[in-house]
Write a protein that holds these residues in place. Structure first.
Motif, PDB file in Angstrom:
ATOM      1  N   CYS A  26       0.974  -1.004   0.022  1.00 21.64           N
ATOM      2  CA  CYS A  26      -0.097  -0.176  -0.062  1.00 21.64           C
ATOM      3  C   CYS A  26       0.844   1.143   0.009  1.00 21.64           C
ATOM      4  CB  CYS A  26      -0.911  -0.065   1.295  1.00 21.64           C
ATOM      5  SG  CYS A  26      -2.029   1.321   1.389  1.00 21.64           S
ATOM      6  N   THR A  27       1.457   1.572   1.166  1.00 21.12           N
ATOM      7  CA  THR A  27       2.392   2.681   1.190  1.00 21.12           C
ATOM      8  C   THR A  27       3.621   2.173   0.776  1.00 21.12           C
ATOM      9  OG1 THR A  27       1.429   3.889   3.308  1.00 21.12           O
ATOM     10  CG2 THR A  27       3.691   4.223   2.770  1.00 21.12           C
ATOM     11  N   ALA A  28       4.241   2.948  -0.242  1.00 25.92           N
ATOM     12  CA  ALA A  28       5.593   2.440  -0.914  1.00 25.92           C
ATOM     13  C   ALA A  28       6.612   3.613  -0.653  1.00 25.92           C
ATOM     14  CB  ALA A  28       5.343   2.231  -2.550  1.00 25.92           C
ATOM     15  N   GLY A  39      -9.699   9.717   5.889  1.00 29.79           N
ATOM     16  CA  GLY A  39     -10.022   8.747   6.707  1.00 29.79           C
ATOM     17  C   GLY A  39      -9.093   7.365   6.823  1.00 29.79           C
ATOM     18  N   SER A  40      -8.633   7.046   7.913  1.00 25.57           N
ATOM     19  CA  SER A  40      -7.652   5.860   8.158  1.00 25.57           C
ATOM     20  C   SER A  40      -6.209   6.275   7.835  1.00 25.57           C
ATOM     21  CB  SER A  40      -7.848   4.636   7.260  1.00 25.57           C
ATOM     22  OG  SER A  40      -7.597   3.612   7.601  1.00 25.57           O
ATOM     23  N   CYS A  41      -5.925   7.552   7.538  1.00 24.47           N
ATOM     24  CA  CYS A  41      -4.517   7.973   7.010  1.00 24.47           C
ATOM     25  C   CYS A  41      -3.872   8.915   7.966  1.00 24.47           C
ATOM     26  CB  CYS A  41      -4.921   8.428   5.691  1.00 24.47           C
ATOM     27  SG  CYS A  41      -5.301   7.442   4.142  1.00 24.47           S
ATOM     28  N   HIS A  99       4.171   6.399   9.900  1.00 21.28           N
ATOM     29  CA  HIS A  99       3.916   7.235   8.935  1.00 21.28           C
ATOM     30  C   HIS A  99       2.183   7.922   9.258  1.00 21.28           C
ATOM     31  CE1 HIS A  99       3.203   3.523   7.487  1.00 21.28           C
ATOM     32  NE2 HIS A  99       2.311   3.749   6.537  1.00 21.28           N
ATOM     33  N   LYS A 100       1.774   7.329  10.193  1.00 19.96           N
ATOM     34  CA  LYS A 100       0.371   7.802  10.505  1.00 19.96           C
ATOM     35  C   LYS A 100       0.403   8.339  12.094  1.00 19.96           C
ATOM     36  CE  LYS A 100      -2.132   4.860   7.309  1.00 19.96           C
ATOM     37  NZ  LYS A 100      -2.803   3.483   6.972  1.00 19.96           N
ATOM     38  N   SER A 101       0.391   7.290  12.849  1.00 17.42           N
ATOM     39  CA  SER A 101       0.267   7.883  14.474  1.00 17.42           C
ATOM     40  C   SER A 101       1.341   8.548  14.596  1.00 17.42           C
ATOM     41  CB  SER A 101      -0.093   6.603  15.115  1.00 17.42           C
ATOM     42  OG  SER A 101      -0.662   5.596  14.564  1.00 17.42           O
TER      43      SER A 101
END
Ligand SMILES: Cc1ncc(COP(=O)(O)O)c(C=O)c1O
Ligand SMILES: Cc1ncc(COP(=O)(O)O)c(C=O)c1O
Lengths: 445, 507, 507, 445
Positions: free
Chosen positions: A316-318, B88-90, B281-283
């Motif tokens: 997903c994230t690359a 959302g979710s990101c 890369h999110k939280s």
């Protein structure tokens, strides 16, 4: 804001949703927060406990290299517009990122000589492992033949993945530093789903890639997968020209920092027939409602968010930002520049090979060509020699056996030469290594 | 270029031209260092049969051209530093620039991954401290930082459960995932050679316990769950779920993409999870970079520990004379699932995440989650106040955690605009749209995650924009249906792109 | 915010709100380090009568708000990295990012100006090398780097001429400047307590020699000249001019703003000039920063040397054991005009200029000037080809050096659009306009300096845009007269601004 | 391109325009050009021959200070959109820069308590000298009374300028570290065009600025000009509150690097009546053709490009980027933060004063309050003490006499304390200084 929500406290909001049994009910046992200045000072102190390639004359390589990254790479990668967006799910406001992906794919296709490329995967070794998954999806066969010339991290990552998706691995040894052609031919049969080799290989030696593929295709119909070093591709026969089906690799030499090993990017290119089984994002060209040229993420039916358990990969994230760095670095090197750079590395690596082998007791591991990395055999314990060199201010390279664990790799030192290592630097290395070897030999005697 | 019309924005006027279509022969930016070693015939060093035949047609451009090309391109991106990005979710939270500064210090950014342990103790210490912090945050004691992103962490986790069961001589091939789960979960299961079994969602938005009970048997390797789930709902039955799963001898896997809802409030380990992956890369605010890099460390319980990937950091007695434990990477783990990638993971991301954790501290992390949940609920309330609910009802529940999911089904029926149209029209208002059409079980879904770093003013403006678009659609749905109107390009033909894929510049 | 109209661009929709109008009480970015020393009553340390009564109403904003505010603001600027910027007399050449990288190295950027000489030899060496380079480029042996910009260098220069004459017991109060001269020249003369005497321009665009002869007497302190001048014309009579001025016992001052035309081709010193100032932010590519910083070093002939400002760098015998001459700043100069500012000048600019000179080297500097002159003449030729000359004739001569000046007078007469309208309409085409209404002696002047770092493609596009605008004006002059149409704001009312000045945010 | 021009070579183009007598006719005697990597290495080597405030515990100040500059300052200043434009001559495409100037002016007005500010001048000392020119234009009088508390660079720069525009300078000495009030009052008469003082003064002492202005205005009608340190202005009585007419200063503490002394920015604020005689650019608010709020350079009839020899200043290029850095830093510090910072500096400087004066033989220069810089008197040669401290890894501050040349400044050490110098750092300084003083005393005895 709480009033608008209709609760009297934040606690209420959480208590209404998190059942009592799983509430933490205490503060996290972590240090108190700090202001920017203190965090900066703390991280700086940690940084100072590391010896960077900027402070030490270093010939470390083995997968990550201290190439000169032009200033425009930093500048562009630090732009908010490239640094902070998510994956381009809304193409109308992501044309910058999408066009970069499209350009990057073009560059990777040009370098590898293959017609299709995705927009990046995590990094080198896992790219190889993913190629294996793709091969398995392609022909369903679960016997993989691999050259011992692969980077040990690639080999181990492939094993980890293959254990998951179910493939058995047969390793073929080396002869004079490159894949043993006879053993290779023998190992490959009709049941072989894929064959894997590295070019140049982990030891720095240039393989006869064309021959490897010919032999593989002669012995069956495996997917031929090559892990290639992108910095060498301007002068080295391209995977496409060698008949390779899938070329993957570690992108760090293109615009990447060392970063203690990551993040970098993995690239993934293939022949046309693999297009719809490629892992990862792919940017494609299209037009907008008014007929303007534009770019979108395409062929998404391969991907996890659409196809879920039937996706061709879970990625997903690359590594979009690292791929941008790579693209900018390539544009900066340019068509002729990258050839010039390849010739420079070739010449300097040859010089290093000669200078090091002038040292009494030191010999070259193989007679093959080498472009920017060379393995030499020391007459004594590599660890001891390295320690002495480092004390003298020169990090002479990588202790091969410490990485591969192979008995036959005892005494091997892997020396990487980038354009940042001048003749003078190589002379300094030769001197330091010579002194260290003499001392160690003395100790042994 | 034709004369600028007043209706077309300057960016719309500019046609996409790639770097390969620019430049001219002879132009270049790079000045190659001279060959300073004795000349040897290059064809001797690399014989012709190993040499490239067709040159790689890389660009031929000067540095000013490169800069202008990519700076101009950058302006065709929407970015978090310029506008609200409630995807959302990101978890599109602010990315502090301090992190870029510290990550760029030579001692971090120019450190070779094979630098000797004695000359990389700062990096090891940072990784060690980060591991300890993630362990505390998740309530799971053993951390491996190696995975490259969330999905990579998932792969590690699923392989761990396989290894765990195999070590016990069990062949458990099924993995349960709720139908609200992220696509990476089922995709990972397949890559790991296992089989997906879907779980139903109950009326409250949680896992249907009956369905779970029916499916949780001795063929099940694990259950993959995110909590709060992708509906923004914290599963009230989490304790029972854990009991059922563990009762069946299976493993509980936590997809940590939604960790931003609960930091300092609740911990996956305490809920009964055995494995969690983090999305730094999110939280933990590693910038997304337009699609990476990310980092997906995992934390596990004691029983999963033997199978962790290699290498791991180990503490040894002090060695450098500084009295601090000496840290070393070790690959010596007989039961390990092995390596997942080269070297030790995305260290550059570790630096940023660590800087973030040290900046916030225990209280700050809790405050972040608190503010994230307040912001989401405030925005939801604000939308209700503006009467948006009528057309865009909350899909499940009344409150939410850090994000919520609206259904665009009534809007589509009553106002003749789809969720996609609303999203595209938001672009004209200068907002990035929420995640759309996910989770799949909500019709015309709109998944909104404002994060803690947005101001109330921004939330108000965003709510107003949605209300305005609905009002406008009542008058004339065509405006939204043909939106966006002011972006650098207008709505793009994705079908055509996929039908006859052009994925590189023709030359 | 009202619903976006299709005619308004997103940026036009956004209204200007200052940082002082954003935020809310209690918000902040800074976390002040704790007071780690024993507490003492602050009112004892600083008694109330010395303390501020009204707090300074600084912004109350969080870091994400600051970032978003200024990033969004930045996008309301046109910049050289994004587009062609042919501002005459300003030398908007590409700013290599390498220069920012090296200037940011701790050893340069974090070096205190009073750091001991033994611990700043790198900086001194850099300054010394830069001095030597500028001396060679200008043909004048003695350099002082101190002045902060071109105009500051001018002030230094005029004060030097005063000091020179005073030292000879002469009171010369007049300074000759041609009517093409830049405004800073006469303004400087007044600030230095001298008097401006204007010189006429001859038909070829050079100095009117008769006028010069008539005015060059023993009351004249100096002649200030730029060559090529602001018409882009290299004065063919420069040798005679020097002779006349020197014959009158006066000093010849070279305004170096146009040095980009002649580097490696001709040198002010060789033309007979005694003093030259450099604009490092023009010829030597220090980025302009939206109005500074700049740097305006001066170079002088032997006879002016005793009066140079303090401090100057001096070479002493080696001291650090490295065999290199030890460099020191000295203020010991009895005839010096004194200091012009604090410390030693804009060192950060020196680093960039030095990096530039070392990057290009002797040949590269010459190539730069050559390309600058070719680009200017090519653009001129291209405009001719497109028939633009008819409405916008070259004001003087046939060829030009690095820039040229068109007259918009025929255009104004025939097409009913002024130079200002053309300039504003160019904005809609995505180009920064040339310098307008300067030099003053050309009616409706348009002063175009493309610089060497632009590609032929860009020059072609720019020429085409001008031709298109003229063609459009033939059809409908109103479009240009109401331009720009697509910029973040449209034509601004400058008269109103000056009439009732509002120069700070009302709170 | 040459063909289009109608010449056959570039040489022809130059020969047609540059007369033979002034052609260079040879290559410049400069080194050959280098590639980016080589230039980087060269500049890095030079940087390494400097000892930066990042490597050494340093208490140097005296006009430039090692404050912590937040990362967002760098990020914003590096954005092409702020870094590369010229002065905003085309306001429609310069609203970013113009609004920043407008905000900056607002911030400076708030800090100084004065109603008008320009958009920056070069730096501190020349700002003071320019204020003198403005005063002269204002009242035509040419007698300036200056406090000896001014920074020596300011004093000297003022002399240089004043010699130009014709003003005589009368210096008033100090008493207990601050301007001698009696002498000040006596020196000021009806002929006095302007009076100048620094707050805090060069020695770090806080002046009674209000009293200085009262006395000045009592003795005549001079323009009261104060050079102020912006970092102190959140807690110190503002120039406006003290009755000052013109406040100028060095902006480096706001968002500035040390940069070996520049570039930084000078600020310039004044009472309303001076508005039309201010030097430099001023951004003003207006509306566009459609009524949108916007900003332009305004009151340009003061300026050189319009008024030429009758301009109120010759300044053209100023310090826009540095002013942006200052504005961002101020927004980051914020309303309360800047007060907190002021109190922190006050407390730490007091601590430093105490710790240093505990050293046998070391005494404080004055009894006045001091905010972030303090002068102490050593019992022995400052140069010798400094050299010893530096050898011990601590740069203890500035040798005052080396800068001022004043006999009475013998033995003075000026010690700057920023928020980057913790209590621990101050303790280290006290220890190093103590040891050095003892050694030097020993030598003397
Ligand atoms: C719920 C959930 N799980 C997993 C992932 C995958 O994470 P990554 O993109 O880091 O691989 C995502 C990313 O969007 C997610 O939202
Ligand atoms: C011809 C000329 N002289 C002098 C100057 C003043 O230079 P500065 O802006 O650096 O003070 C300029 C600047 O535009 C100029 O063009």
């Amino acid at each position: 804001m709480l009033a608008a929500i209709g609760v009297s406290s934040a606690q209420e909001l959480f208590d209404a949703q998190i059942p009592p049994g799983v509430r933490l009910g205490r503060a996290l046992a972590l240090p108190d927060g700090m202001g920017e200045q203190e965090v900066y000072e703390h991280l700086k102190v940690l940084a100072q406990r590391n010896v960077s390639a900027e402070e030490q004359l270093s010939f470390l390589g083995a997968g990550m290299y201290d190439h000169y990254v032009p200033a425009i790479v930093d500048m562009l990668c630090e732009r908010s517009e490239f640094l902070t967006p998510y994956t381009p799910y809304q193409p109308e406001v992501s044309q910058g990122g999408l066009q970069v992906m499209f350009e990057y794919q073009t560059a990777i296709c040009e370098l590898t000589g293959l017609p299709v490329s995705n927009a990046s995967v995590y990094e080198g070794p896992s790219a190889l492992a993913s190629a294996g998954y793709m091969a398995k999806l392609h022909n369903g066969r679960s016997r993989f033949v691999v050259s011992a010339g692969l980077h040990p991290h690639s080999l181990r990552t492939l094993r980890t993945y293959a254990h998951g998706y179910g493939a058995e691995i047969v390793e073929v040894g080396l002869h004079d530093g490159i894949t043993d052609l006879d053993a290779w031919a023998q190992a490959i049969d009709e049941q072989t789903g894929a064959v894997f080799f590295a070019q140049p290989n982990f030891y720095g030696a240039v393989e006869d890639a064309q021959r490897l593929v010919e032999l593989a295709k002669g012995g069956g119909d495996p997917v031929a997968i090559a892990q290639v070093d992108p910095i060498t591709l301007a002068i080295l026969r391209s995977p496409g020209e060698c008949g390779v089906d899938v070329a993957v690799g570690e992108g760090q030499p293109l615009g990447g920092r060392l970063d203690f090993g990551g993040p970098s990017f993995g690239f993934f290119a293939a022949r046309e027939e693999y297009l719809r089984r490629m892992p990862g994002r792919i940017a494609g060209e299209t037009v907008d409602a008014d007929g303007r040229r534009g770019f979108v993420l395409t062929l998404q039916t391969r991907e996890q968010h659409i196809r879920r358990e039937r996706a061709t990969s879970n990625i997903c994230t690359a590594q979009a930002l690292n791929a941008l760095a790579g693209m900018v670095h390539l544009a900066w090197l340019g068509r002729e520049g990258m050839v010039q750079l390849g010739e420079l590395l070739l010449a300097r690596t040859h010089y290093a090979r000669q200078r090091l082998c002038e040292i009494e007791g030191v010999s070259v591991m193989y007679e093959q060509p080498a472009i920017r990395e060379i393995a030499v055999r020391l007459p004594c314990e590599v660890a001891a020699v390295r320690a002495r060199c480092i004390a003298a201010g020169v990090n002479p390279g990588v202790d091969v056996q410490a990485l591969t664990g192979r008995a036959e790799d005892e005494g091997l030192l892997l020396v990487a030469i980038t354009e940042r290592r001048s003749r003078q630097d190589i002379d300094r290395l030769a001197q330091a290594l010579g002194a260290a070897v003499r001392e160690c030999e003395g100790v042994r005697v | 270029m034709s004369a600028p019309s007043v209706g077309e924005t300057p960016q719309q006027r500019e046609r996409a031209v790639t770097i390969f279509q620019k430049g001219a022969p002879g132009r270049s930016a790079f000045v190659c260092p001279e060959i300073d070693v004795p000349r040897v015939d290059p064809l001797v060093l690399l014989p012709v049969h190993l040499r490239r035949e067709q040159p790689a047609r890389l660009p031929q451009v000067s540095e000013p051209e490169i800069v202008r090309h990519y700076v101009r391109l950058s302006k065709r991106n929407f970015d978090l530093d310029s506008g609200f990005y409630p995807l959302g979710s990101c978890t599109m939270k602010h990315n502090p620039r301090l992190h870029e500064r510290v990550a760029a210090l030579d001692g971090h950014s120019r450190l070779h991954p094979l630098q000797d342990a004695g000359q990389s103790q700062g990096a090891m210490r940072l990784m060690w401290n980060l591991q300890q912090s993630l362990a505390e945050i998740s309530g799971l004691p053993h951390v491996c930082l190696q995975p490259s992103a969330g999905s990579h962490g998932e792969l590690a986790g699923v392989l761990l459960t396989r290894a765990y069961h195999e070590d016990r001589g069990q062949q458990r091939l099924k993995v349960l995932t709720p139908d609200t789960s992220h696509g990476t979960n089922p995709a990972t299961v397949s890559m790991a050679g296992l089989e997906v079994v879907k779980l139903a969602t109950d009326a409250a938005g949680g896992i249907d316990l009956d369905d779970l009970r029916a499916k949780a048997d001795e063929t099940v390797a694990c259950l993959m769950l995110t909590n709060p789930n992708t509906l923004g709902i914290f599963d009230p039955n989490i304790a029972q779920i854990a009991e059922i799963v563990h009762g069946a001898g299976a493993i509980l896997y936590y997809d940590g993409a939604n960790l931003n809802a609960i930091m300092g409030f609740s911990r996956p380990g305490d809920m009964g999870f055995d494995i969690v992956h983090f999305n730094l890369h999110k939280s933990f605010t590693q910038p997304h970079g337009g699609g990476g890099p990310g980092s997906g460390p995992i934390a596990v319980s004691d029983r999963m520990e033997p199978y962790l990937p290699v290498p791991v950091i180990q503490e040894r007695p002090p060695r450098n004379g500084d009295g601090q434990p000496f840290l070393e990477l070790s690959e010596d783990r007989p039961k390990s699932i092995g390596r997942l990638r080269g070297f030790h993971g995305n260290y550059g991301c570790f630096v940023r995440a660590y800087a973030y954790i040290r900046s916030l501290g225990a209280d700050g992390l809790r405050d972040a989650s608190e503010a994230a949940v307040i912001n989401a609920n405030y925005l939801l309330a604000r939308l209700r106040q503006l009467g948006v609910e009528q057309h865009l009802p909350l899909a499940y529940g009344q409150l939410c955690m850090h994000e919520f999911v609206l259904s665009g089904a009534p809007m589509k029926r009553e106002l003749q605009i789809k969720t996609l149209d609303l999203a595209k029209r938001l672009l004209d208002h200068g907002f990035h749209p929420p995640t759309v059409y996910f989770p799949l079980l909500v019709e015309e879904a709109l998944m909104i995650e404002p994060t803690e770093t947005e101001t109330r003013e921004t939330l108000d403006e965003f709510a107003q924009a949605i209300a305005d678009i609905l009002a406008e659609a009542k008058q004339d749905p065509e405006i939204a249906r043909t939106a966006p109107h002011t972006t650098p390009v207008r709505r793009l033909d994705e079908v055509a792109a996929a039908k006859r894929p052009v994925i590189r510049q023709q030359m």
